[in-house]
Structure formats: C-alpha cells, structure tokens
Motif scaffolding. Sequence first.
Motif, PDB file in Angstrom:
ATOM      1  N   GLY A 181     -38.596  62.159   4.234  1.00 30.78           N
ATOM      2  CA  GLY A 181     -37.869  61.217   5.100  1.00 30.78           C
ATOM      3  C   GLY A 181     -37.178  60.435   4.152  1.00 30.78           C
ATOM      4  O   GLY A 181     -35.939  59.830   4.692  1.00 30.78           O
TER       5      GLY A 181
ATOM      6  N   HIS B 131     -24.458  54.345  -3.707  1.00 35.73           N
ATOM      7  CA  HIS B 131     -25.667  53.332  -3.910  1.00 35.73           C
ATOM      8  C   HIS B 131     -26.669  54.006  -3.154  1.00 35.73           C
ATOM      9  O   HIS B 131     -26.649  54.471  -2.078  1.00 35.73           O
ATOM     10  CB  HIS B 131     -25.299  51.874  -3.153  1.00 35.73           C
TER      11      HIS B 131
ATOM     12  N   SER C 174     -30.022  47.287   8.351  1.00 35.10           N
ATOM     13  CA  SER C 174     -29.398  47.191   6.935  1.00 35.10           C
ATOM     14  C   SER C 174     -28.868  48.715   6.724  1.00 35.10           C
ATOM     15  O   SER C 174     -27.846  49.093   6.272  1.00 35.10           O
ATOM     16  CB  SER C 174     -30.271  46.949   5.917  1.00 35.10           C
TER      17      SER C 174
ATOM     18  N   ASN D 200     -35.516  52.385  -6.048  1.00 40.94           N
ATOM     19  CA  ASN D 200     -34.389  51.507  -5.891  1.00 40.94           C
ATOM     20  C   ASN D 200     -34.219  50.453  -7.039  1.00 40.94           C
ATOM     21  O   ASN D 200     -35.224  49.827  -7.419  1.00 40.94           O
ATOM     22  CB  ASN D 200     -34.326  50.892  -4.459  1.00 40.94           C
TER      23      ASN D 200
ATOM     24  N   LYS E   8     -27.347  60.818   4.329  1.00 40.06           N
ATOM     25  CA  LYS E   8     -26.667  60.519   5.445  1.00 40.06           C
ATOM     26  C   LYS E   8     -25.548  60.016   5.500  1.00 40.06           C
ATOM     27  O   LYS E   8     -24.463  60.504   6.382  1.00 40.06           O
ATOM     28  CB  LYS E   8     -27.761  59.545   6.378  1.00 40.06           C
TER      29      LYS E   8
HETATM   30  N1  CAA Z   1     -41.989  64.070   7.574  1.00 38.56           N
HETATM   31  C1  CAA Z   1     -40.879  63.847   7.460  1.00 38.56           C
HETATM   32  N2  CAA Z   1     -40.118  62.852   7.633  1.00 38.56           N
HETATM   33  C2  CAA Z   1     -40.734  61.787   8.176  1.00 38.56           C
HETATM   34  C3  CAA Z   1     -42.082  61.748   8.422  1.00 38.56           C
HETATM   35  C4  CAA Z   1     -42.702  63.052   8.067  1.00 38.56           C
HETATM   36  N3  CAA Z   1     -44.076  62.941   8.154  1.00 38.56           N
HETATM   37  N4  CAA Z   1     -42.437  60.598   9.044  1.00 38.56           N
HETATM   38  C5  CAA Z   1     -41.242  59.790   8.967  1.00 38.56           C
HETATM   39  N5  CAA Z   1     -40.249  60.550   8.396  1.00 38.56           N
HETATM   40  C6  CAA Z   1     -38.703  60.209   8.402  1.00 38.56           C
HETATM   41  C7  CAA Z   1     -38.196  59.360   9.574  1.00 38.56           C
HETATM   42  O1  CAA Z   1     -37.805  60.392  10.522  1.00 38.56           O
HETATM   43  C8  CAA Z   1     -37.096  58.694   8.897  1.00 38.56           C
HETATM   44  O2  CAA Z   1     -35.965  59.542   8.630  1.00 38.56           O
HETATM   45  P1  CAA Z   1     -34.724  59.365   9.455  1.00 38.56           P
HETATM   46  O3  CAA Z   1     -34.273  58.282   9.036  1.00 38.56           O
HETATM   47  O4  CAA Z   1     -33.746  60.536   8.933  1.00 38.56           O
HETATM   48  O5  CAA Z   1     -35.059  59.483  10.763  1.00 38.56           O
HETATM   49  C9  CAA Z   1     -37.544  58.365   7.524  1.00 38.56           C
HETATM   50  O6  CAA Z   1     -38.622  59.396   7.196  1.00 38.56           O
HETATM   51  C10 CAA Z   1     -38.067  56.988   7.187  1.00 38.56           C
HETATM   52  O7  CAA Z   1     -38.859  56.735   8.472  1.00 38.56           O
HETATM   53  P2  CAA Z   1     -38.742  55.427   8.998  1.00 38.56           P
HETATM   54  O8  CAA Z   1     -37.399  54.862   9.676  1.00 38.56           O
HETATM   55  O9  CAA Z   1     -39.921  55.460  10.354  1.00 38.56           O
HETATM   56  O10 CAA Z   1     -39.323  54.462   7.809  1.00 38.56           O
HETATM   57  P3  CAA Z   1     -39.833  52.974   7.587  1.00 38.56           P
HETATM   58  O11 CAA Z   1     -40.442  52.244   8.807  1.00 38.56           O
HETATM   59  O12 CAA Z   1     -40.261  53.180   6.214  1.00 38.56           O
HETATM   60  O13 CAA Z   1     -38.378  52.236   7.489  1.00 38.56           O
HETATM   61  C11 CAA Z   1     -36.423  51.381   6.013  1.00 38.56           C
HETATM   62  C12 CAA Z   1     -37.265  52.838   6.475  1.00 38.56           C
HETATM   63  C13 CAA Z   1     -36.294  50.539   7.334  1.00 38.56           C
HETATM   64  C14 CAA Z   1     -35.262  51.903   5.568  1.00 38.56           C
HETATM   65  C15 CAA Z   1     -37.264  50.757   5.107  1.00 38.56           C
HETATM   66  O14 CAA Z   1     -37.494  51.662   3.870  1.00 38.56           O
HETATM   67  C16 CAA Z   1     -36.733  49.488   4.595  1.00 38.56           C
HETATM   68  O15 CAA Z   1     -36.981  48.628   5.018  1.00 38.56           O
HETATM   69  N6  CAA Z   1     -36.047  49.636   3.263  1.00 38.56           N
HETATM   70  C17 CAA Z   1     -35.393  48.538   2.772  1.00 38.56           C
HETATM   71  C18 CAA Z   1     -34.106  48.197   3.237  1.00 38.56           C
HETATM   72  C19 CAA Z   1     -33.218  49.309   2.719  1.00 38.56           C
HETATM   73  O16 CAA Z   1     -33.280  49.821   1.570  1.00 38.56           O
HETATM   74  N7  CAA Z   1     -32.087  49.424   3.351  1.00 38.56           N
HETATM   75  C20 CAA Z   1     -30.964  50.130   3.050  1.00 38.56           C
HETATM   76  C21 CAA Z   1     -29.541  49.690   3.353  1.00 38.56           C
HETATM   77  S1  CAA Z   1     -29.290  47.973   2.537  1.00 38.56           S
HETATM   78  C22 CAA Z   1     -29.099  48.372   0.774  1.00 38.56           C
HETATM   79  O17 CAA Z   1     -28.478  49.417   0.731  1.00 38.56           O
HETATM   80  C23 CAA Z   1     -29.301  47.465  -0.074  1.00 38.56           C
HETATM   81  C24 CAA Z   1     -30.363  47.684  -0.738  1.00 38.56           C
HETATM   82  O18 CAA Z   1     -30.412  48.149  -1.728  1.00 38.56           O
HETATM   83  C25 CAA Z   1     -31.935  46.886  -0.439  1.00 38.56           C
END
Ligand code: CAA
Length: 391
Positions: A36, A233, A201, A276, A242
């Motif tokens: 994921g 990045h 984000s 990261n 993606k």
């Molecule tokens: N098997 C395979 N895949 C799985 C899975 C499983 N059992 N369970 C979940 N997944 C997948 C989901 O489908 C999802 O994939 P898709 O996006 O392709 O649908 C992926 O795993 C992540 O799942 P969630 O969206 O449910 O994950 P999450 O609740 O952990 O949130 C996030 C993801 C919001 C990005 C979180 O990691 C976060 O807040 N990260 C910090 C912010 C960030 O990195 N933002 C990026 C842009 S900002 C930036 O670039 C600046 C920076 O460096 C911070």
Amino acid sequence: MAIGIDKIGFATSQYVLNLEELAQARGQKIEKYKTGLMLDALSITPITEDIVTMAASAAQDILTDEDKTSIDMVIVATESGIDQSKAASVYVHHLLGIQPFARSLEMKEACYAGTAGLHYAKLHVEKNPDSKVLVIASDIAKYGIASAGESTQGAGAVAMLVTSNPRIATFSDDNVAQTRDIYDFWRPIYSTIPFVDGIYSTKQYLDSLETTWAEYQKRHQSNLADFAAFCFHLPYPKLALKGLKKIMPKDLDEQVKNRLTDNFDISILYSRKVGNIYTGSLYLGLLSLLENSQTLKANDNICLFSYGSGAVSEIFSLQLVDGFRKMLRNNRMADLEKRQALTIGEYEKLFYEEADLTEEGNAKFDTYNTGGFALEHIQNHQRIYMRKQHD
Ligand code: CAA
C-alpha cells in the motif's frame, strides 16, 4: 559553462524499525505498508543524532581536503531545524573544517528547500566558476506514535557538491516552479510534530505534479520520451508511483513506458528501507537510481519532481556526464543492512526522547550509536557536537 552535481553522499541513522514490528504493534496488515505504501523499514534516530550530525556525516563521506579549501558556501535545507535563529550549516561548516571565508545558511520550504539550495548554488557557481558549493538536505520525519503518518517516518541527509564541470550530472537550466498557499502539512513553531491533512496532501502532491509537468512540457516542448528516468519526491514510494502513472499518456510508447517504470523501481530501493527524509527524499531517489541502474549512460536526461507542502513544487532536469559511475558507490545497501533493528518499545523510547534540560539549560544523554558525529550534550542551551575518534 556546465554546472551541476560533482559528488553526492548520504547518511542515515544507525537504527532501523522494520515495518513488520510496527504492523504488529498497530494492528495493521504488513501488506498495507509493503504494497500500500511500498515501504519496508524506517531509519530511526536517537537524541544524539540530529540533522547536523547526519548532514556532517553525509558530506564527510564525499569531501576531500581540497574540497574543504574550495567550498565557499554551505547550504543546509531542512524542515526539522534545531534552532530558530542559528543555521544548521554553521555547525556543519565547523564540524567539517571548511575554510572560514564561506557563506553558511539554512533554507526552508518543507521538503522542497533542497531544490532551491541547488538552484542558488548553480547561480553562485555561474558567477564564480572556481567555487564549490555544498548543498545538504537533512531531516528527521517524525509524525507521532500511532498517527496516520507514523509508517512513513524516517531520517537522513543527502549531501551534494555543486561545481563547474561536474563529474556526475549537469543542470539543464529548465526549472519550472509553482507555488500555492495551502495547509496540507505544516508545523507551527510551538509543535514538535506536524499537522497533516493526509489525503488532501496526497491530492495536492499529485495535482502539483500534473500541473507543473504540463507547464514544463509547454515551455520546453518536451515529453516523457526525452527522459531516461523520472525521479520524484518520495514521502512514500507508492504516491510517487501514482504520480508517474498519472503523467504517462495512454498512448505512450511501450519502450519509453518500460524504461521509466524500470528506473522508477530502481529509484525507490533506498527509500523503501529508509522512509521519508523530507528535503532529501527526492535526492535519495536520484542516488538510488544512479547507484543501482545498469542501463543509464552518459548524456541521458533525468527529470526531477520536487514537492514541499505548503506548497512549492518544481520540475527540472539533469544530464549525466561521461564517467559518472566512477563518482558513485556500489555497496550502500550493505550500510543499511548494518543498522540495529529496534523492537517497538525501543523505537518509541528512542525516537521520542527529548532533552531533559536543567534550569541552567544543561542536558546529558545516554550513549547511542551514531555516524561520524554526535550531539554530546547541551550546555547553557548550547548544543555541543563532537566528531567521533574512529572517523
Ligand atoms: N494490502 C495492500 N494494500 C493496502 C492494504 C492491504 N492489506 N491496506 C491498505 N492498503 C493500501 C490502501 O488501499 C492505500 O493504497 P491506495 O492509496 O493506492 O488506495 C494505502 O495502502 C494506504 O492506505 P490508507 O490510505 O488507508 O493509509 P493511511 O491511513 O495510512 O494514510 C496517508 C495514508 C494519509 C498518506 C498517511 O500515510 C499520511 O498521513 N502520511 C503523511 C502525509 C504524506 O506523506 N503526504 C504525502 C503528500 S505531502 C508531501 O509529499 C510532503 C511530505 O513529505 C510529508
């Protein structure tokens, strides 16, 4: 005059949290992290390893004594700074023993500032062809225990030496930047951890990529076929994948598509194991690509997408120089394998430890493993660093 990256080095922490540990502790399936997010492990720093020690280690790895007499500017890009006033580069300048008549400063705009640092370095060398500029992107990504971003934390520094007639890659002078005032990820000065609107984000990242890339193509009459690879990045590699898919047109030539996809896979090898590293993560991707690709060759163009929340993004490209492989290492994975694996309890204690200051502003720390430099103690609110004996 050709200006670009002459040397590139990397440092991270001596501790690692394997994501199997985190998945078990947080009741998540490991596939969520591995598939994921496309992450396997996170570098974890103790209190004695910070952006200064990692920055100094990353640079120490690549600089000769001759470089230290020629460098006349040190730029540290970071969003996990240790002081609101004094620049991290001043400490780094001292720890490395760079000649005194140099300019040292810190740059900030979330994960983007390293790119601004490279651009400033280029402009400086353009005016002063004999100068060498040290640009270091150094950060510790800390989101907090059980937060959504916890599985995307990490720590590390990438150091780059910018010179004329560089031996790795030249800047192609094609930068296109974009600014938009948003709150997707930010950290007010009173907070040790960021506020994050996670899904928003990711949308902003992808939209910034798409729109900056469209503008880049328009200005330079360019398309994906012009590039051997596209580096992104990497807040976590899956988001960048993606992004790559988003900018690949449906009718893209199969050979170009395979080349970009294969090189993307190579560019995320290090980040999968480090997490990261904010400002440095684009450049860790570039390093991973350069050190592990068997197919890249001189004159190949590499496109880079830089993104810093808040938000500023930029697309620019580099052209590889004949003999670039001689300037790179081929055993970096072995360094990563040497990190000490942490249990979840050790990780929570180590990563979130804060200086326990006395009224006079003094603090002592336990001894932890670090790279070539360490924060030894705090005395009268002053951070005292040391260079380790064996280095
Ligand atoms: N098997 C395979 N895949 C799985 C899975 C499983 N059992 N369970 C979940 N997944 C997948 C989901 O489908 C999802 O994939 P898709 O996006 O392709 O649908 C992926 O795993 C992540 O799942 P969630 O969206 O449910 O994950 P999450 O609740 O952990 O949130 C996030 C993801 C919001 C990005 C979180 O990691 C976060 O807040 N990260 C910090 C912010 C960030 O990195 N933002 C990026 C842009 S900002 C930036 O670039 C600046 C920076 O460096 C911070």
